[in-house]
Design a protein around this motif. Sequence first.
Motif, PDB file in Angstrom:
ATOM      1  N   ASN A   2       6.808  55.874 -35.707  1.00  0.00           N
ATOM      2  CA  ASN A   2       8.186  56.041 -36.160  1.00  0.00           C
ATOM      3  C   ASN A   2       8.742  57.423 -35.869  1.00  0.00           C
ATOM      4  O   ASN A   2       9.683  57.864 -36.492  1.00  0.00           O
ATOM      5  CB  ASN A   2       8.278  55.765 -37.659  1.00  0.00           C
ATOM      6  CG  ASN A   2       8.046  54.304 -37.928  1.00  0.00           C
ATOM      7  OD1 ASN A   2       8.443  53.459 -37.126  1.00  0.00           O
ATOM      8  ND2 ASN A   2       7.380  54.004 -39.012  1.00  0.00           N
ATOM      9  N   GLY A  24      -3.814  52.640 -41.572  1.00  0.00           N
ATOM     10  CA  GLY A  24      -3.760  52.568 -43.028  1.00  0.00           C
ATOM     11  C   GLY A  24      -2.774  51.500 -43.420  1.00  0.00           C
ATOM     12  O   GLY A  24      -1.995  51.033 -42.587  1.00  0.00           O
ATOM     13  N   TRP A  84      -3.539  45.512 -28.859  1.00  0.00           N
ATOM     14  CA  TRP A  84      -2.403  44.820 -29.476  1.00  0.00           C
ATOM     15  C   TRP A  84      -2.936  44.044 -30.665  1.00  0.00           C
ATOM     16  O   TRP A  84      -4.138  43.753 -30.756  1.00  0.00           O
ATOM     17  CB  TRP A  84      -1.695  43.886 -28.484  1.00  0.00           C
ATOM     18  CG  TRP A  84      -2.548  42.735 -28.051  1.00  0.00           C
ATOM     19  CD1 TRP A  84      -3.430  42.732 -27.004  1.00  0.00           C
ATOM     20  CD2 TRP A  84      -2.636  41.458 -28.672  1.00  0.00           C
ATOM     21  NE1 TRP A  84      -4.058  41.524 -26.933  1.00  0.00           N
ATOM     22  CE2 TRP A  84      -3.582  40.721 -27.937  1.00  0.00           C
ATOM     23  CE3 TRP A  84      -1.998  40.862 -29.772  1.00  0.00           C
ATOM     24  CZ2 TRP A  84      -3.928  39.409 -28.287  1.00  0.00           C
ATOM     25  CZ3 TRP A  84      -2.340  39.552 -30.103  1.00  0.00           C
ATOM     26  CH2 TRP A  84      -3.289  38.848 -29.360  1.00  0.00           C
ATOM     27  N   ARG A 159       2.091  42.044 -46.626  1.00  0.00           N
ATOM     28  CA  ARG A 159       1.564  43.377 -46.342  1.00  0.00           C
ATOM     29  C   ARG A 159       0.570  43.832 -47.421  1.00  0.00           C
ATOM     30  O   ARG A 159      -0.426  44.492 -47.117  1.00  0.00           O
ATOM     31  CB  ARG A 159       2.715  44.383 -46.184  1.00  0.00           C
ATOM     32  CG  ARG A 159       3.428  44.220 -44.846  1.00  0.00           C
ATOM     33  CD  ARG A 159       4.757  44.932 -44.743  1.00  0.00           C
ATOM     34  NE  ARG A 159       5.381  44.642 -43.455  1.00  0.00           N
ATOM     35  CZ  ARG A 159       5.640  45.539 -42.505  1.00  0.00           C
ATOM     36  NH1 ARG A 159       5.372  46.808 -42.709  1.00  0.00           N
ATOM     37  NH2 ARG A 159       6.172  45.178 -41.370  1.00  0.00           N
TER      38      ARG A 159
HETATM   39  P1  5GP Z   1       6.172  48.487 -39.156  1.00  0.00           P
HETATM   40  O1  5GP Z   1       6.646  47.077 -38.889  1.00  0.00           O
HETATM   41  O2  5GP Z   1       6.220  48.812 -40.620  1.00  0.00           O
HETATM   42  O3  5GP Z   1       6.871  49.503 -38.287  1.00  0.00           O
HETATM   43  O4  5GP Z   1       4.643  48.563 -38.713  1.00  0.00           O
HETATM   44  C1  5GP Z   1       3.749  47.666 -39.258  1.00  0.00           C
HETATM   45  C2  5GP Z   1       2.336  48.071 -38.896  1.00  0.00           C
HETATM   46  O5  5GP Z   1       2.153  47.954 -37.492  1.00  0.00           O
HETATM   47  C3  5GP Z   1       2.038  49.515 -39.251  1.00  0.00           C
HETATM   48  O6  5GP Z   1       0.755  49.550 -39.875  1.00  0.00           O
HETATM   49  C4  5GP Z   1       1.982  50.205 -37.924  1.00  0.00           C
HETATM   50  O7  5GP Z   1       1.086  51.287 -37.932  1.00  0.00           O
HETATM   51  C5  5GP Z   1       1.476  49.091 -37.039  1.00  0.00           C
HETATM   52  N1  5GP Z   1       1.738  49.310 -35.626  1.00  0.00           N
HETATM   53  C6  5GP Z   1       2.789  49.937 -35.056  1.00  0.00           C
HETATM   54  N2  5GP Z   1       2.663  49.950 -33.736  1.00  0.00           N
HETATM   55  C7  5GP Z   1       1.494  49.329 -33.445  1.00  0.00           C
HETATM   56  C8  5GP Z   1       0.781  49.056 -32.230  1.00  0.00           C
HETATM   57  O8  5GP Z   1       1.184  49.397 -31.130  1.00  0.00           O
HETATM   58  N3  5GP Z   1      -0.394  48.391 -32.346  1.00  0.00           N
HETATM   59  C9  5GP Z   1      -0.904  48.011 -33.530  1.00  0.00           C
HETATM   60  N4  5GP Z   1      -2.080  47.399 -33.530  1.00  0.00           N
HETATM   61  N5  5GP Z   1      -0.272  48.269 -34.691  1.00  0.00           N
HETATM   62  C10 5GP Z   1       0.906  48.911 -34.644  1.00  0.00           C
END
Ligand code: 5GP
Length: 208
Positions: A2, A24, A84, A159
């Motif tokens: 972010n 986390g 991914w 979540r």
């Molecule tokens: P949010 O939707 O809240 O932005 O992210 C949800 C989760 O996805 C968070 O735990 C974030 O760290 C994770 N996340 C964001 N980008 C990636 C990514 O490229 N790969 C994976 N495996 N998780 C991700």
Amino acid sequence: ANVPHSSKSSPDRAARGRLIVVSGPSGVGKSTVVSALAERHAFFFSISATTRAARPGETNGVEYFFLNPDAFERMRERGELLEWAEYSTHLYGTPRTPVLERVAAGDDVLLDIEVMGAMQVKGSYPEAITLFLTPPTVAELERRLRNRGDTSPADIDRRLAIAQWQLEVAEERFDHIVVNDSVEAAVERILRILEAPSTKADDDSPPH
Ligand code: 5GP
């Protein structure tokens, strides 16, 4: 994922940068800690691809590359993702090339990703330093998630369920567990980890 790009490299470091993975549960404050960390240490932030919709205030190419499922699938099929995972009904992935190029150029690269992805990175890139940010209590995590205001109640429940599992496996699967009781304290703990000899980039090791 972010926070915007930053890409200074420190002059006293080895040729290769380090791959630092911060993971986390959702709501633990990863983005806040990572932003604060960036004030103290130069990182290149990987920008992930995701199929989830942009939240208000998010911009394509800044917080994420917002892709439709077909476009995400194409990246995955072409092997363009370092890792991914599916998370709470959406796909998230780390574009491979920018990460590897920055590490090769000597920059420390930071990935803010969920647990399954962090494990994939550790599997394919064992030198990666994996950090798990944990809340002081599960009740505090739930409070933070519910107060965030940008996530639907159903998504919050998913979540929280995922968080239970993540907290159970974190101890054995991550290099370091960091409690996020306050942003400043968490940042200090992470800096100490990154400055410890065992996690320093090794100037004498050959590139691989
Ligand atoms: P949010 O939707 O809240 O932005 O992210 C949800 C989760 O996805 C968070 O735990 C974030 O760290 C994770 N996340 C964001 N980008 C990636 C990514 O490229 N790969 C994976 N495996 N998780 C991700």
